[in-house]
Motif scaffolding. Structure first.
Motif, PDB file in Angstrom:
ATOM      1  N   GLU A 291       0.858  -1.191   0.000  1.00 48.98           N
ATOM      2  CA  GLU A 291       0.000   0.000   0.000  1.00 48.98           C
ATOM      3  C   GLU A 291       0.887   1.232   0.000  1.00 48.98           C
TER       4      GLU A 291
ATOM      5  N   LYS B 229      -1.020  -3.990   7.974  1.00 46.76           N
ATOM      6  CA  LYS B 229      -1.513  -4.853   6.903  1.00 46.76           C
ATOM      7  C   LYS B 229      -1.351  -4.182   5.528  1.00 46.76           C
TER       8      LYS B 229
ATOM      9  N   SER C 120       0.391  -7.198   0.795  1.00 43.07           N
ATOM     10  CA  SER C 120      -0.422  -8.376   0.502  1.00 43.07           C
ATOM     11  C   SER C 120       0.141  -9.111  -0.700  1.00 43.07           C
TER      12      SER C 120
ATOM     13  N   GLU D  32     -15.561   1.494  -2.286  1.00 43.29           N
ATOM     14  CA  GLU D  32     -14.986   1.937  -1.008  1.00 43.29           C
ATOM     15  C   GLU D  32     -15.870   2.969  -0.298  1.00 43.29           C
TER      16      GLU D  32
ATOM     17  N   ASN E  95     -19.152   2.524  -0.324  1.00 39.45           N
ATOM     18  CA  ASN E  95     -20.408   1.782  -0.157  1.00 39.45           C
ATOM     19  C   ASN E  95     -21.499   2.241  -1.112  1.00 39.45           C
TER      20      ASN E  95
ATOM     21  N   TYR F 220     -17.341  -8.304   0.292  1.00 41.82           N
ATOM     22  CA  TYR F 220     -16.151  -7.473   0.462  1.00 41.82           C
ATOM     23  C   TYR F 220     -16.500  -6.379   1.464  1.00 41.82           C
ATOM     24  N   GLU F 221     -16.013  -6.556   2.676  1.00 35.27           N
ATOM     25  CA  GLU F 221     -16.303  -5.579   3.727  1.00 35.27           C
ATOM     26  C   GLU F 221     -15.366  -4.385   3.578  1.00 35.27           C
ATOM     27  N   VAL F 222     -15.923  -3.216   3.496  1.00 35.62           N
ATOM     28  CA  VAL F 222     -15.074  -2.025   3.451  1.00 35.62           C
ATOM     29  C   VAL F 222     -14.795  -1.614   4.888  1.00 35.62           C
ATOM     30  N   LYS F 223     -13.503  -1.576   5.244  1.00 37.11           N
ATOM     31  CA  LYS F 223     -13.175  -1.333   6.651  1.00 37.11           C
ATOM     32  C   LYS F 223     -13.600   0.057   7.102  1.00 37.11           C
ATOM     33  N   ASN F 224     -13.127   1.069   6.372  1.00 35.41           N
ATOM     34  CA  ASN F 224     -13.524   2.429   6.726  1.00 35.41           C
ATOM     35  C   ASN F 224     -14.144   3.091   5.500  1.00 35.41           C
TER      36      ASN F 224
ATOM     37  N   LYS G  22     -15.461   5.410   2.807  1.00 35.96           N
ATOM     38  CA  LYS G  22     -15.134   6.814   2.567  1.00 35.96           C
ATOM     39  C   LYS G  22     -16.420   7.587   2.331  1.00 35.96           C
TER      40      LYS G  22
ATOM     41  N   LYS H 264     -26.923  -4.818   5.063  1.00 38.89           N
ATOM     42  CA  LYS H 264     -26.235  -5.277   6.276  1.00 38.89           C
ATOM     43  C   LYS H 264     -27.228  -6.027   7.181  1.00 38.89           C
TER      44      LYS H 264
END
Ligand SMILES: Cc1cc2nc3c(=O)[nH]c(=O)nc-3n(C[C@H](O)[C@H](O)[C@H](O)COP(=O)(O)OP(=O)(O)OC[C@H]3O[C@@H](n4cnc5c(N)ncnc54)[C@H](O)[C@@H]3O)c2cc1C
Ligand code: SF4
Ligand code: SF4
Lengths: 424, 436
Positions: free
Chosen positions: B11, B132, B135, B371, B373, B389-393, B395, B430
């Motif tokens: 990243e 993380k 990858s 990203e 949602n 695919y879970e978007v962590k944060n 935008k 969700k």
């Protein structure tokens, strides 16, 4: 589609890279690689390491026998190509055998320049281009004996180092005022010279060899400024010139002593290409054709020629001078223009008490050339920044202070931009 | 010969200041193999706010290999790893001189070159990075499923259109025994060609917008009667799937025909002049929902077609985008595995012309949609909803709208409304994943 027949003359880096490229793009065509030597392909760049004993000859072969079988390539050893008849699309081997081709690559490399010095041919001097030359020199190496090397270019200085590591006394004679004059400015070259002389290599710069005398197994080189040096063997390494004799009488255009090619590596003859040391090709900075006999160029030109030979139109961006020279645990790197012109902005950084030397040449926003001595960098990244004309404006000082970090950062940014906004 | 291999992805500029855990780990791993060096390096330039790491790309056509004068560098045919044979390495530094990506370290004191060997396939740096940020991109896991590319050269979709890439991807995964169905729309150009030549190498049929599902029904049943398992796949735009041909689609779903129906949703009638469709989003500009004066693009929200399709309770429904190919691949494999009913995949496919962005940014737009949602990736599989695919944060929606001219006129009020729609829809999905 009809299967074409590609013949590649020479089995060095340029021909091999063309070969691999042809196969990448075309699985069917017939490929034949011709070498006048009897070994598997190797690179002359490895010769100094063979001389120093670091590796054996067979450890430097670029590919194995299996390589040719796998890629369905016919490898013809011990065969010299004598003539090209472009109108008939034919080549002639030694012993007069002829063979036709659909496309032809000339990648015959270069050969040592032997200067016209009175007396030179009266004895047995050495040049370094092929495995046999390296073996001949190894024969003559003897601890405690002394060697004279004519020419303080990269090859001459590298051989000097090898022989000195073999505990020979080495003297290098160079007509120009400094060593490695093509790649390093006066200051950098002085630093390198300091290390070399510290190891006992005598650098006689600004002196021309005017006459060679051979007597009783010894050789004496008379110098222009008066005086002479004496040694047990003489290596001539004053430069190289393209090996073009096979195009004599073929009508293929020669310029700057090399085979003229356009930006697709095409010679003046239809379906005949040239790449590597033998080619006079486009320079990146000036756009004009010229010679630049270094390995990275041979590789790139070979790839471009290979693509075009199978009809995948590919443009050669032009060569950039670059070299890396390692000597007694030190490294000197030069990428891009080694010398600045009046238009340029130059920044130099030295670190007291070390041999570290950095020089960056900028033209406005662009990086044009770098020199690094004893500075850990990923040199190719600077080549990237130069070639891609990455604007470095606000990072000039950072490049000087943190060359490795900053160059990688700029490269990563540029790569990202390239994927996002090719359009503008 | 496919030349896709695994590679490390790092990243951009997210390393914690001062961190060098990856290098320390690599050095340790290498030492256990009797080697001295690290294949990955961190770089910190605090003054510039630069905190990053760099490693070799394991190029498919490595220039380092071509430049090595002793044949010491090889690219493994099986795992794609570019390795240096230390015993042969001369220490000449040419590889370091030619690699444009900083993949090779050269150490004059040791006269050796050193590079990442990907830990022979399971790189340890991936596991230790505290943020993380590293990858392993498994290209093979996708490419391994690829069949021959059925699209021929010279397709006439707009340059850079992700719909072509998407169709190519879908068909390469589908492989043999696939029958493609289309309707008037952009992809027609690919399927039928423009009157000159057909650009596809598999059987295909063009119907009217209103007859795609019924034609597929007939063809599928015909093959079944012959005892042949032929995948009947539709690749149509939102005009056909969600507007003009929606009733027959709903009908086929209700009958639970064994067909795979895909909608590439570019949120409008793009090749007829960018008119609005029922999937044009709230606030989106089209020629029929202009942005002038008080008019601020489309006034209503888009029709949530994938959710409606799930309400038909067919075996499989999913949303997908080409920007997340692993996710897409899994969904295609699931759709292909369904033999007792219908599968529906809804694909967001940005339109360069109609949405207003520059050609190379397609992937960036697609990623931003996910990203933020705006276009969550989910699936409905035999009664169960799952976010794939879970978007962590997530935008804010402005990270998406700012990329597109079709939203350029939106002001805070409309942005807030759009954000509200996005939140509401995401929460609904969700909750469905939690409820079922
Ligand atoms: C001692 C030494 C050190 C060097 N060090 C460096 C270095 O550190 N960095 C660097 O960048 N470059 C270095 N070089 C230069 C580099 O080796 C060359 O640029 C590179 O090898 C050019 O590749 P090529 O394929 O054009 O030619 P070559 O590698 O020379 O290959 C040409 C081949 O063609 C064959 N051939 C010639 N004529 C015929 C014919 N008529 N018929 C059949 N076969 C024929 C020859 O036998 C030879 O094998 C060095 C060169 C030498 C000699
Ligand atoms: S070292 Fe450089 S050129 Fe070689 S494979 Fe890695 S990134 Fe590519
Ligand atoms: S340093 Fe070693 S691996 Fe790199 S090019 Fe030279 S010989 Fe090859």
């Amino acid at each position: 589609m009809k299967r074409k027949k590609h013949i590649l003359i020479g089995a060095g880096t340029a021909a091999l890279c063309a070969l691999k490229q042809i196969r990448r793009l075309n699985r069917e065509d017939e490929i034949k690689l011709v070498s006048m030597e009897d070994s598997l392909p190797y690179s002359p760049t490895a010769l100094p390491y063979i001389i120093s004993g670091k590796v054996g000859v067979s450890d430097t072969f670029l590919v194995s026998e299996g390589f040719f079988k796998k890629l369905k390539v016919e490898f013809l050893k011990n065969r010299k190509v004598e003539r090209i008849y472009g109108e008939n699309k034919e080549i002639v081997y030694d012993k007069g055998i002829r063979e036709g081709y659909d496309s032809l690559l000339i990648a015959t490399g270069s050969e040592p320049v032997v200067p016209d010095i009175p007396g030179l041919y009266e004895g047995e001097f050495l040049t370094i281009r092929g495995i046999k030359d390296a073996q001949a020199l190894i024969e003559k190496v003897k601890e405690g004996n002394s060697a004279i090397i004519l020419g303080a270019g990269l090859i001459g200085m590298h051989i000097a180092q090898c022989l000195s590591e073999k505990n020979m006394k080495v003297k290098v004679v160079e007509s120009l005022p400094s060593i490695l004059p093509a790649y390093f400015d006066k200051e950098a070259s002085e630093i390198i010279r300091g290390i070399m002389e510290g190891k006992g290599i005598e650098c006689l710069t600004g002196k021309k060899a005017t006459r060679i005398e051979w007597k009783g197994g010894k050789v004496e080189v008379n110098l222009s400024e008066g005086g002479s040096v004496e040694g047990d063997l003489l290596v001539v390494a004053v430069g190289v010139k393209p090996r073009t004799e096979i195009v004599d009488g073929s009508g293929i255009k020669i310029e700057n002593g090399g085979i003229a090619v356009d930006d697709r590596m095409r010679t003046s003859m239809d379906d005949v290409y040239a790449a590597g040391d033998v080619a006079s090709a486009k320079a990146f900075f000036t756009g004009e054709n010229g010679l630049n006999p270094i390995l990275p160029n041979a590789a790139e030109q070979g790839r471009v020629a290979g693509s075009n030979m199978v009809g995948v139109d590919t443009v050669y961006e032009g060569w950039i001078p670059m070299n890396t020279f390692s000597y007694f645990g030190h490294t000197a790197i030069s990428v891009g223009m080694p010398f600045s012109s009046e238009k340029d902005e130059v920044h130099v950084r030295k670190i007291n008490g070390t041999d570290t030397y950095r020089k960056l040449i900028f033209r406005e926003d662009r990086l044009m050339g770098v020199t690094f001595i004893d500075t850990e960098v990923n040199a190719g990244v600077f080549n990237y920044l130069i070639r891609k004309k990455v604007p470095v404006g606000e990072y000039k000082m950072s490049l000087l202070e943190f060359p490795r970090e900053t160059s990688l950062y700029l490269m990563q940014q540029a790569e990202k931009k390239e994927t996002i906004s090719l359009e503008e | 010969m496919e030349t896709f291999f695994d590679t490390l992805k790092i990243e951009e500029n997210i390393c914690p200041p001062g961190c060098g855990v990856c290098r320390e780990k690599c050095t340790q791993v290498q030492r256990s193999k009797g080697k001295n060096g690290s294949g990955i390096h961190e770089f910190h330039i605090p003054d510039l706010g630069v905190h990053m790491a760099n490693t070799c790309n394991q190029c498919s056509e490595p220039v380092c290999l071509d430049a090595c004068p002793s044949g010491s560098i090889s690219k493994d045919e099986k795992d794609g790893i570019v390795r240096i044979d230390e015993k042969r390495c001369l220490g000449c530094g040419l590889c370091n001189l030619v690699c444009p990506y900083g993949g090779i370290d050269y150490r004059a004191d040791e006269k050796k070159a050193f590079k990442c060997d990907l830990c022979d396939g399971s790189p340890e740096c991936v596991n230790v990075c505290p943020v993380k940020g590293i990858s392993l991109m498994k290209a093979r896991s996708i490419v391994g499923y690829f069949h021959e590319d059925p699209l021929l050269k010279g397709s006439s979709l707009c340059v850079g259109c992700p719909a072509e890439t998407t169709l190519r991807f879908v068909l390469r995964v589908m492989g043999k025994d696939t029958f493609l169905f289309g309707a008037p729309g952009c992809a027609t150009n690919v399927i039928n060609g423009q009157g000159i030549k057909c650009m596809i190498n598999i059987p295909s049929h063009m119907s009217n917008m209103t007859t795609v599902p019924s034609t597929m029904t007939g063809v599928k049943r015909y093959y079944r009667r012959l005892g042949k398992d032929v995948k009947c796949v539709a690749f149509v735009g939102d005009g056909c799937a969600t507007d003009v041909g929606f009733q027959p689609l709903s009908g086929a779903a209700e009958r639970n025909e064994n067909i795979i129906f895909m909608c590439y949703d570019n949120e409008g009638y793009m090749n007829t002049g960018i008119q609005r469709s029922s999937t044009t989003p709230y606030g989106g500009w089209t020629t029929t929902t202009p942005a002038m004066g008080r008019r601020k693009g489309k006034k209503m929200a888009s029709k949530n077609v994938p959710l409606i399709m799930a309400a038909h309770e067919i075996p499989y429904v999913a949303t997908a985008v080409i920007g997340y190919p692993e996710d897409f691949l899994n969904k295609l494999l699931k759709a292909m595995a369904v033999k007792d009913g219908m599968s529906y995949i809804h694909i967001l496919s940005p339109c360069i012309l109609g949405w207003g962005y520059s050609i190379p940014a397609s992937l960036e737009v697609i990623k931003a949609a996910v990203e933020t949602n705006y276009f969550p990736l989910w699936e409905y599989e035999r009664g169960k909803y799952r976010i794939t695919y879970e978007v962590k944060n997530p935008k804010p929606i402005t990270e998406y709208t700012k990329l597109l001219k079709k939203f350029a006129h939106l002001e805070k009020e409309e942005i807030d409304e759009l954000q509200e729609i996005v939140n509401r829809r995401f929460n609904r999905i969700k909750r469905l994943t939690e409820a079922f």
